[in-house]
Structure formats: C-alpha cells, structure tokens
Write a protein that holds these residues in place. Structure first.
Motif, PDB file in Angstrom:
ATOM      1  N   MET A   1       0.800  -1.210   0.000  1.00 60.91           N
ATOM      2  CA  MET A   1       0.000   0.000   0.000  1.00 60.91           C
ATOM      3  C   MET A   1       0.834   1.261   0.000  1.00 60.91           C
ATOM      4  SD  MET A   1      -3.116  -0.792  -0.245  1.00 60.91           S
ATOM      5  CE  MET A   1      -3.887   0.752   0.175  1.00 60.91           C
ATOM      6  N   GLU A   2       2.116   1.161   0.417  1.00 57.19           N
ATOM      7  CA  GLU A   2       2.965   2.355   0.422  1.00 57.19           C
ATOM      8  C   GLU A   2       3.155   2.872  -0.994  1.00 57.19           C
ATOM      9  OE1 GLU A   2       6.554   1.665   2.453  1.00 57.19           O
ATOM     10  OE2 GLU A   2       5.638   1.419   4.420  1.00 57.19           O
ATOM     11  N   GLY A   3       3.409   1.899  -1.917  1.00 59.54           N
ATOM     12  CA  GLY A   3       3.583   2.325  -3.300  1.00 59.54           C
ATOM     13  C   GLY A   3       2.331   2.978  -3.835  1.00 59.54           C
ATOM     14  N   GLY A   4       1.143   2.436  -3.418  1.00 57.15           N
ATOM     15  CA  GLY A   4      -0.104   3.027  -3.870  1.00 57.15           C
ATOM     16  C   GLY A   4      -0.285   4.420  -3.324  1.00 57.15           C
ATOM     17  N   ASN A   5       0.099   4.630  -2.031  1.00 58.19           N
ATOM     18  CA  ASN A   5      -0.062   5.959  -1.447  1.00 58.19           C
ATOM     19  C   ASN A   5       0.858   6.974  -2.108  1.00 58.19           C
ATOM     20  OD1 ASN A   5      -1.992   5.087   0.352  1.00 58.19           O
ATOM     21  ND2 ASN A   5      -0.516   4.549   1.944  1.00 58.19           N
ATOM     22  N   GLU A   6       2.053   6.555  -2.494  1.00 63.20           N
ATOM     23  CA  GLU A   6       2.986   7.479  -3.133  1.00 63.20           C
ATOM     24  C   GLU A   6       2.448   7.971  -4.463  1.00 63.20           C
ATOM     25  OE1 GLU A   6       6.689   5.502  -3.451  1.00 63.20           O
ATOM     26  OE2 GLU A   6       7.086   5.495  -1.308  1.00 63.20           O
ATOM     27  N   THR A   7       1.759   7.115  -5.199  1.00 64.61           N
ATOM     28  CA  THR A   7       1.286   7.508  -6.514  1.00 64.61           C
ATOM     29  C   THR A   7       0.084   8.447  -6.463  1.00 64.61           C
ATOM     30  OG1 THR A   7      -0.075   5.512  -6.617  1.00 64.61           O
ATOM     31  CG2 THR A   7       2.096   5.411  -7.646  1.00 64.61           C
ATOM     32  N   LEU A   8      -0.474   8.647  -5.244  1.00 66.85           N
ATOM     33  CA  LEU A   8      -1.589   9.580  -5.142  1.00 66.85           C
ATOM     34  C   LEU A   8      -1.180  11.001  -5.509  1.00 66.85           C
ATOM     35  CD1 LEU A   8      -3.371   8.389  -1.858  1.00 66.85           C
ATOM     36  CD2 LEU A   8      -4.159   8.103  -4.199  1.00 66.85           C
ATOM     37  N   THR A   9       0.108  11.317  -5.428  1.00 67.12           N
ATOM     38  CA  THR A   9       0.571  12.674  -5.742  1.00 67.12           C
ATOM     39  C   THR A   9       1.284  12.717  -7.096  1.00 67.12           C
ATOM     40  OG1 THR A   9       2.640  12.237  -4.546  1.00 67.12           O
ATOM     41  CG2 THR A   9       0.831  13.235  -3.311  1.00 67.12           C
ATOM     42  N   THR A  10       1.207  11.644  -7.870  1.00 67.14           N
ATOM     43  CA  THR A  10       1.940  11.548  -9.117  1.00 67.14           C
ATOM     44  C   THR A  10       1.012  11.752 -10.305  1.00 67.14           C
ATOM     45  OG1 THR A  10       3.317   9.904  -8.029  1.00 67.14           O
ATOM     46  CG2 THR A  10       3.611  10.150 -10.375  1.00 67.14           C
ATOM     47  N   ASP A  11       1.559  12.325 -11.379  1.00 66.94           N
ATOM     48  CA  ASP A  11       0.779  12.506 -12.596  1.00 66.94           C
ATOM     49  C   ASP A  11       0.493  11.161 -13.250  1.00 66.94           C
ATOM     50  OD1 ASP A  11       1.054  15.138 -12.062  1.00 66.94           O
ATOM     51  OD2 ASP A  11       2.444  15.578 -13.702  1.00 66.94           O
ATOM     52  N   PHE A  12      -0.548  11.156 -14.079  1.00 72.09           N
ATOM     53  CA  PHE A  12      -0.873   9.980 -14.888  1.00 72.09           C
ATOM     54  C   PHE A  12      -0.284  10.152 -16.286  1.00 72.09           C
ATOM     55  CE2 PHE A  12      -4.375   9.836 -11.761  1.00 72.09           C
ATOM     56  CZ  PHE A  12      -4.242   8.523 -11.339  1.00 72.09           C
ATOM     57  N   ILE A  13      -0.253   9.062 -17.024  1.00 80.12           N
ATOM     58  CA  ILE A  13       0.211   9.086 -18.403  1.00 80.12           C
ATOM     59  C   ILE A  13      -0.911   8.562 -19.290  1.00 80.12           C
ATOM     60  CG2 ILE A  13       1.868   8.177 -20.074  1.00 80.12           C
ATOM     61  CD1 ILE A  13       3.853   7.905 -17.743  1.00 80.12           C
ATOM     62  N   LEU A  14      -1.357   9.378 -20.243  1.00 80.96           N
ATOM     63  CA  LEU A  14      -2.384   8.970 -21.197  1.00 80.96           C
ATOM     64  C   LEU A  14      -1.707   8.402 -22.433  1.00 80.96           C
ATOM     65  CD1 LEU A  14      -4.759  12.077 -20.923  1.00 80.96           C
ATOM     66  CD2 LEU A  14      -5.179   9.800 -19.985  1.00 80.96           C
ATOM     67  N   THR A  15      -2.030   7.167 -22.774  1.00 79.57           N
ATOM     68  CA  THR A  15      -1.387   6.546 -23.951  1.00 79.57           C
ATOM     69  C   THR A  15      -1.884   7.156 -25.245  1.00 79.57           C
ATOM     70  OG1 THR A  15      -3.058   4.786 -23.980  1.00 79.57           O
ATOM     71  CG2 THR A  15      -1.031   4.363 -22.739  1.00 79.57           C
ATOM     72  N   GLY A  16      -3.049   7.819 -25.209  1.00 77.93           N
ATOM     73  CA  GLY A  16      -3.571   8.463 -26.410  1.00 77.93           C
ATOM     74  C   GLY A  16      -4.585   7.601 -27.126  1.00 77.93           C
ATOM     75  N   LEU A  17      -5.092   8.132 -28.234  1.00 75.81           N
ATOM     76  CA  LEU A  17      -6.133   7.466 -29.002  1.00 75.81           C
ATOM     77  C   LEU A  17      -5.528   6.426 -29.939  1.00 75.81           C
ATOM     78  CD1 LEU A  17      -9.175   7.406 -29.726  1.00 75.81           C
ATOM     79  CD2 LEU A  17      -8.682   9.105 -31.492  1.00 75.81           C
ATOM     80  N   PHE A  18      -5.859   5.175 -29.724  1.00 74.41           N
ATOM     81  CA  PHE A  18      -5.377   4.061 -30.542  1.00 74.41           C
ATOM     82  C   PHE A  18      -3.892   4.217 -30.870  1.00 74.41           C
ATOM     83  CE2 PHE A  18      -9.919   4.587 -31.950  1.00 74.41           C
ATOM     84  CZ  PHE A  18     -10.411   3.490 -31.265  1.00 74.41           C
ATOM     85  N   PRO A  19      -3.014   4.143 -29.859  1.00 73.65           N
ATOM     86  CA  PRO A  19      -1.579   4.407 -30.065  1.00 73.65           C
ATOM     87  C   PRO A  19      -0.918   3.470 -31.077  1.00 73.65           C
ATOM     88  CG  PRO A  19      -1.977   3.364 -27.932  1.00 73.65           C
ATOM     89  CD  PRO A  19      -3.308   3.741 -28.478  1.00 73.65           C
ATOM     90  N   ASN A  20      -1.463   2.280 -31.275  1.00 73.53           N
ATOM     91  CA  ASN A  20      -0.863   1.326 -32.212  1.00 73.53           C
ATOM     92  C   ASN A  20      -1.460   1.390 -33.614  1.00 73.53           C
ATOM     93  OD1 ASN A  20       0.761   0.252 -30.130  1.00 73.53           O
ATOM     94  ND2 ASN A  20      -0.943  -1.040 -29.432  1.00 73.53           N
ATOM     95  N   MET A  21      -2.368   2.336 -33.796  1.00 77.35           N
ATOM     96  CA  MET A  21      -3.015   2.465 -35.099  1.00 77.35           C
ATOM     97  C   MET A  21      -2.063   3.092 -36.110  1.00 77.35           C
ATOM     98  SD  MET A  21      -6.625   4.362 -35.909  1.00 77.35           S
ATOM     99  CE  MET A  21      -7.324   4.392 -37.567  1.00 77.35           C
ATOM    100  N   LYS A  22      -2.080   2.592 -37.350  1.00 75.09           N
ATOM    101  CA  LYS A  22      -1.137   3.036 -38.381  1.00 75.09           C
ATOM    102  C   LYS A  22      -1.412   4.469 -38.823  1.00 75.09           C
ATOM    103  CE  LYS A  22       0.905   1.543 -42.771  1.00 75.09           C
ATOM    104  NZ  LYS A  22       0.841   0.536 -43.863  1.00 75.09           N
ATOM    105  N   TYR A  23      -2.669   4.801 -39.019  1.00 80.32           N
ATOM    106  CA  TYR A  23      -3.016   6.128 -39.543  1.00 80.32           C
ATOM    107  C   TYR A  23      -3.663   6.981 -38.449  1.00 80.32           C
ATOM    108  CZ  TYR A  23      -2.278   3.726 -43.961  1.00 80.32           C
ATOM    109  OH  TYR A  23      -1.734   3.007 -44.995  1.00 80.32           O
ATOM    110  N   VAL A  24      -3.047   7.005 -37.269  1.00 73.58           N
ATOM    111  CA  VAL A  24      -3.627   7.731 -36.149  1.00 73.58           C
ATOM    112  C   VAL A  24      -3.652   9.239 -36.396  1.00 73.58           C
ATOM    113  CG1 VAL A  24      -1.454   7.957 -34.880  1.00 73.58           C
ATOM    114  CG2 VAL A  24      -3.636   7.909 -33.626  1.00 73.58           C
ATOM    115  N   THR A  25      -2.668   9.754 -37.160  1.00 73.88           N
ATOM    116  CA  THR A  25      -2.635  11.197 -37.448  1.00 73.88           C
ATOM    117  C   THR A  25      -3.877  11.625 -38.219  1.00 73.88           C
ATOM    118  OG1 THR A  25      -0.217  11.150 -37.527  1.00 73.88           O
ATOM    119  CG2 THR A  25      -1.308  13.056 -38.517  1.00 73.88           C
ATOM    120  N   PHE A  26      -4.257  10.826 -39.203  1.00 70.56           N
ATOM    121  CA  PHE A  26      -5.464  11.128 -39.979  1.00 70.56           C
ATOM    122  C   PHE A  26      -6.687  11.106 -39.077  1.00 70.56           C
ATOM    123  CE2 PHE A  26      -9.153   9.461 -42.336  1.00 70.56           C
ATOM    124  CZ  PHE A  26      -9.320  10.490 -43.253  1.00 70.56           C
TER     125      PHE A  26
END
Length: 315
Positions: A1-26
C-alpha cells in the motif's frame, strides 16, 4: 500500500487514441474537424434559441440545455487529446484527471436526465395539448434544467471521489485518450469488484430507468398518434419524436455497453471506440439531427442569415 499511497501525488500518463493504429494522425485530424463542427453546430443552436422568439418554448429550452451539455462534453476531452498529440506529451496532472472525470459524469448524467425530460415534454405536447401551457410553464422548465445539472453533479461526486482515491500500484499509464473511470480502475491495486456493483446500480438509475421512462412516454405517444385522423398532424408528431428517439439510441446504447457490462470484458480499443462515439460523434450529430428534421430551426437560421443582407440593402 505504500507504493499506492505514493502515486496519489503523481501525474498519470495517457497513452492516447489508438496508439498502435497506423493512420492515427489522420484520425486525430478527423476528430478535430468533428470537434469544430460540433462546437459550431451546438453554438448556432444555442444562438438561435436565444435570439428567435418563436423558439422560446419548453421543447427548445430543453434542446438548448442539451446543446450546452454537448458543447461542454466534447470540449472536456478533445482539446487535451489534441494538445498531447501535437506537443508529444502524454502526462496529465492528478487534478486535471479528476476534473475530466468530474465534468464527464456531470455532463453525462445531465444528458441522461435531459433526454428523459424531453420525452416527457413530447408526451405532454401530443397526449395532453390542452394542458401543455400549465404542465410545461417557464418555472417547470427551469426546475427541469436544475434537476438535470444537480443529478449529474451528484453522480460525478460519487465517481470522482472514489476513482481519484484509488491506490495506483501498477503502471500509471491510462490506456485511453482521456481520464476515464473504468481505465483507472484497471490500473489500481485495490479490489474494485464491490464498486463495480455501485457503478451498475448508478447505471440502472441514470441509464436503464431513463430509457424505460422514455420508452413509456413514446408508447403512449404512438398510441395517441395512431388515433389522429388528419395525416398531417400524425406526420408532424412522428417527425418530432423520431429525432429525439434517434439521439436517445445513439447516446444510451453505448452507455449501456460501457457501464452496464463487466469492465473485464472490454479491451482498451473497444472502450476507446465507444468513448469516441459518446464524447465526439454524438455531440456533433445531435444538432444535425434536430436541425435537419426541424422546420422551426431551419426557418430561424434562414432568418438569421438574411439579417446581414437586409442591413446592407438598407444602408
């Protein structure tokens, strides 16, 4: 639980919209285009219902509230997604993440209630036309809008307070393009099975019950319409109701899949696809559906567009 409590003050990382998609820019550019269309369409609807006196009726007041919800809903997710994509960053602060979740559920809950109240408005208009002015006066409409927003805020407080206090013991990567409750629950080290039952119950209150009330209203409407002798009145009633039914099916259908089925059965790609439909496509389609099938809105728009040319001629 210590590790869980530490992450309460940490930012999240958004992987984005369909990160493995070939034509994600379009896809990103397409979503930005849809966002601009949605913002323009909903803003025009708000402007028309405010400026045109013929649209100062209960139905259009509720429709303007729906446009306001859609405008805020799509703006709570797409700008951040586009910023992260073009800047190359993926992080989102814990406060910003909680804010996204709060606004998402506030607006989503308000929309469910609004769609139900709009069905009631149509029921009164078709089945009790002589009492319409009494049952749907200005005070009642204002109370309906307040109830919608309060209901959304209450469900948002429940979901936000629980989700943002979850201990994150695994990767801080949220496999989504915005902070979404089911995606965060998947990266928590806490057993969330009991809370999934709470989510199901709230889904019954804000999705299944509204859907049942809407279907009841339209069953009574159709029975009344079938007894109408003039075909013109019948067609007008059906045209008005069909627009609302289309919006209901587009919005509540994906919500049932997302919040009324086990989260473990969804892949990140499926959740993102449903979220794009709910938070991006539906806010764009709503003003289009209501505008194309509504002669009053088309007439108000034509009147607004004629004003500049009339002013130039007079000058």
């Amino acid at each position: 639980m210590e590790g869980g409590n530490e992450t309460l003050t940490t930012d999240f990382i958004l992987t984005g919209l369909f990160p493995n998609m070939k034509y994600v820019t379009f896809l990103i550019y397409t979503i930005i285009f849809i966002y601009l269309v949605a913002v323009t369409g909903n803003f025009i609807l708000l402007l028309l219902t405010w400026m045109d006196l013929r649209l100062h009726t209960p139905m259009y007041f509720l429709l303007s509230q729906l446009s306001l919800v859609d405008l805020a809903l799509i703006s709570s997710t797409v700008p951040k997604m586009a910023f992260n994509f073009f800047s190359g960053t993926k992080s989102i602060t814990r406060f910003a993440c909680g804010t996204q979740i709060f606004f998402f559920f506030t607006l989503g809950g308000a929309e469910c209630i609004l769609l139900t109240l709009m069905a009631y408005d149509r029921y009164v208009a078709v089945c009790n036309p002589l009492r319409y002015a009494v049952l749907m006066n200005h005070g009642v409409c204002l109370q309906m809008a307040i109830v919608s927003w309060i209901g959304g805020i209450l469900v948002a407080i429940v979901h936000t307070s629980y989700t943002m206090n979850l201990p994150i013991c695994r990767s801080r990567e949220i496999h989504h393009f915005y902070c979404e409750m089911p995606a965060i629950m998947k990266i928590s080290c806490k057993d969330t099975s009991k809370y999934e039952l709470v989510v199901f119950v709230l889904g019954v209150i804000f999705i299944i019950i509204p859907f049942g009330l809407i279907m009841t209203s339209y069953t009574l409407i159709f029975l009344t319409v079938l007894r109408m002798n003039p075909p013109q009145g019948r067609n007008k009633a059906l045209a008005t109701c069909s627009s609302h039914l289309t919006v209901v099916s587009l919005y509540l259908g994906p919500c049932v899949y997302m919040y009324m089925t086990p989260g473990s059965s969804h892949t990140p790609e499926q959740e993102q696809a449903v979220s794009v439909f709910c938070t991006v496509l539906t806010p764009m389609l709503n003003p289009v559906i209501y505008s194309l099938r509504n002669k009053d809105i088309v007439a108000a728009l034509q009147k607004l567009l004629r004003k500049p040319s009339v002013s130039k001629e007079n000058a």
